[in-house]
Design a protein around this motif. Structure first.
Motif, mmCIF file in Angstrom:
data_model
loop_
_atom_site.group_PDB
_atom_site.id
_atom_site.type_symbol
_atom_site.label_atom_id
_atom_site.label_comp_id
_atom_site.label_asym_id
_atom_site.label_seq_id
_atom_site.Cartn_x
_atom_site.Cartn_y
_atom_site.Cartn_z
ATOM 1 N N ASP A 1 6.775 3.762 0.741
ATOM 2 C CA ASP A 1 6.700 3.620 2.186
ATOM 3 C C ASP A 1 7.283 4.846 2.880
ATOM 4 O OD1 ASP A 1 5.574 1.049 2.061
ATOM 5 O OD2 ASP A 1 7.561 0.148 1.778
ATOM 6 N N SER A 2 6.744 5.144 4.058
ATOM 7 C CA SER A 2 7.280 6.228 4.878
ATOM 8 C C SER A 2 8.435 5.706 5.712
ATOM 9 C CB SER A 2 6.190 6.795 5.794
ATOM 10 O OG SER A 2 6.743 7.718 6.714
ATOM 11 N N ASP B 1 -1.053 12.692 -0.507
ATOM 12 C CA ASP B 1 -1.836 13.038 0.675
ATOM 13 C C ASP B 1 -0.927 12.923 1.902
ATOM 14 O OD1 ASP B 1 -4.087 13.621 -0.828
ATOM 15 O OD2 ASP B 1 -4.952 11.638 -0.621
ATOM 16 N N THR B 2 -1.377 12.289 2.970
ATOM 17 C CA THR B 2 -0.530 12.168 4.166
ATOM 18 C C THR B 2 0.486 11.055 3.937
ATOM 19 O OG1 THR B 2 -2.434 12.786 5.487
ATOM 20 C CG2 THR B 2 -0.540 11.914 6.656
ATOM 21 N N GLY B 3 1.651 11.428 3.462
ATOM 22 C CA GLY B 3 2.667 10.433 3.191
ATOM 23 C C GLY B 3 3.216 10.556 1.797
ATOM 24 N N PRO B 4 4.190 9.735 1.447
ATOM 25 C CA PRO B 4 4.903 9.868 0.180
ATOM 26 C C PRO B 4 4.270 9.179 -1.026
ATOM 27 C CG PRO B 4 5.962 8.205 1.530
ATOM 28 C CD PRO B 4 4.849 8.779 2.360
ATOM 29 N N THR B 5 3.318 8.249 -0.821
ATOM 30 C CA THR B 5 2.710 7.573 -1.967
ATOM 31 C C THR B 5 2.162 8.602 -2.948
ATOM 32 O OG1 THR B 5 2.203 5.499 -0.858
ATOM 33 C CG2 THR B 5 0.763 6.118 -2.679
ATOM 34 N N PHE C 1 0.812 -1.210 0.000
ATOM 35 C CA PHE C 1 0.000 0.000 0.000
ATOM 36 C C PHE C 1 0.848 1.264 0.000
ATOM 37 C CE2 PHE C 1 -3.681 -2.560 0.970
ATOM 38 C CZ PHE C 1 -4.750 -1.777 0.514
ATOM 39 N N GLY C 2 2.032 1.203 0.608
ATOM 40 C CA GLY C 2 2.768 2.435 0.819
ATOM 41 C C GLY C 2 2.054 3.256 1.885
ATOM 42 N N LYS C 3 2.545 4.461 2.154
ATOM 43 C CA LYS C 3 1.898 5.360 3.095
ATOM 44 C C LYS C 3 1.266 6.514 2.334
ATOM 45 C CE LYS C 3 0.554 7.560 6.728
ATOM 46 N NZ LYS C 3 -0.718 7.152 7.377
ATOM 47 N N GLY C 4 -0.049 6.686 2.508
ATOM 48 C CA GLY C 4 -0.725 7.801 1.853
ATOM 49 C C GLY C 4 -1.656 7.384 0.745
#
Length: 393
Positions: free
Chosen positions: A239-240, A338-342, A150-153
């Motif tokens: 990923d964060s 959004d919230t995160g690097p994705t 998913f990654g982050k975001g």
């Protein structure tokens, strides 16, 4: 009964201008032919037991939000707009059973505990409260991606919130109540605010301002006639490396000196995006998504004098620059985070191949998930969901 929400003392002076902006946005939605249901009265409507399953997709912000003026009801300081993204989904099964001593939840195969379980229970409590029900529930939920991670975001908390709300409402009150998008959107807001937009799907606006009543803070879908069917979303999971937490970003953002300006500019931006979505003008939506990605992170990063919450990774700078280069070469594409690097790239189907090739050419070893704008949260067959989740019928 109207459920009032609280307002931080430092933002009381912005209630009036933000409420006025909200009234203008609702008037614009009606002028575009958009309508929404009345909030239902479900007093005494709860079943003794029931089971239902729902599937919802994550969202990608166009006009973003950070910060909550009321944490219990998860009321945002400003309205926001997003696109649902079919790069992944959340499948959730909810069973209300009078024999259960407590609520329980299993998320991605693991028992939920602590804050994770508490947030699920808060959503269930709100859904029960509209009828006075006290029956407990068993929740089983899984996040699924069409990529390797998913990654982050990516917005999976939004899809999880929407799927939980829809399944719980259908299980406790039946499918007629679950068909009320305003009710589902309000309840989907309570686990993760953006869940209200995952509930309505497509390109949706979340109506919110400090002090708004719970029943008045919901999402409305803007592209109800296929206006954005040719849009492609290319998701790059990242990923964060700092283990970024969305709730920390919500806490930090309102302390930024830039936050008030962000709020007061939102009316005009939202009006522009409403008109763009209704007209199928995806480029305007993409332009705002990219610009507000930068403002979102600027606000979050400037919320503390001592510990800056820097949500991007080095890859993000290369990807934003790549978009500038592509546009200079005649390829319209916009990068959104959004919230995160994705990162999610918004483009037209005619340019999908060129964008994917450019991402691969960066040499960063990034994965790409090709997708489209997804629809609203929907109920699915219980037996199928049980099988997919590994739950005994």
């Amino acid at each position: 009964m109207t459920l009032a929400t609280t307002v931080p003392v430092s933002y009381v002076d912005l209630i009036e201008p933000m409420a006025s902006a909200d009234a203008e946005l609702r008037a614009a939605l009606r002028a575009h032919g958009l309508r929404w249901e009345a909030y239902p009265d479900l007093t005494g409507a709860a079943r003794e037991r029931g089971v239902a399953a729902a599937l919802a997709c994550p969202m990608q912000g166009v006009l973003k939000y950070h910060g909550l003026s009321d944490w219990k009801y998860r009321i945002a300081f400003l309205p926001s707009i997003s696109l649902c993204n079919d790069a992944g989904h959340t499948l959730t099964l909810v069973e209300f059973d009078p024999d259960l001593p407590d609520d329980s939840a299993t998320i991605n195969g693991q028992p939920a505990r602590g804050r994770e379980l508490e947030r699920v229970q808060q959503s269930l409590d709100a859904i029960r409260a509209v009828s006075g029900a006290t029956v407990h529930a068993r929740v089983t939920s899984r996040n699924v991606t069409r990529g390797t991670r998913f990654g982050k975001g990516l917005g999976s908390s939004a899809s999880a919130s929407a799927a939980l709300a829809l399944a719980a409402i259908a299980a406790l009150y039946g499918e007629e109540a679950a068909s009320n998008r305003r009710l589902v959107s309000c309840m989907a807001r309570l686990l993760a605010g953006s869940g209200c937009r995952s509930a309505t799907g497509g390109c949706s606006i979340w109506l919110s301002y400090p002090g708004i009543a719970h029943e008045e803070s919901f999402a409305v879908r803007l592209d109800d006639a296929g206006q954005l069917d040719d849009v492609r979303l290319i998701t790059v999971p990242i990923d964060s490396r700092i283990g970024l937490k969305t709730e920390q970003a919500h806490m930090d953002a309102p302390a930024s000196a830039l936050f008030r300006c962000w709020m007061l500019n939102r009316r005009d931006e939202a009006l522009a995006c409403i008109a763009a979505a209704r007209a199928g003008d995806w480029r305007t939506l993409g332009q705002w998504a990219e610009l507000d990605s930068m403002r979102l992170h600027g606000i979050t990063m400037s919320g503390s004098l001592e510990n800056k919450l820097i949500g991007w990774e080095p890859e993000n700078i290369a990807l934003f620059r790549m978009c500038n280069d592509l546009r200079s070469g005649g390829v319209p594409v916009y990068c959104s985070t959004d919230t995160g690097p994705t990162a999610v790239f918004i483009t037209h189907r005619d340019y999908e191949e060129a964008v994917v090739a450019a991402i691969e050419a960066t040499g960063l070893g990034l994965e790409t998930i090709r997708g489209r704008i997804a629809g609203p949260a929907r109920l699915v067959d219980v037996a199928w969901a049980q099988g997919a989740l590994g739950v005994e019928g």
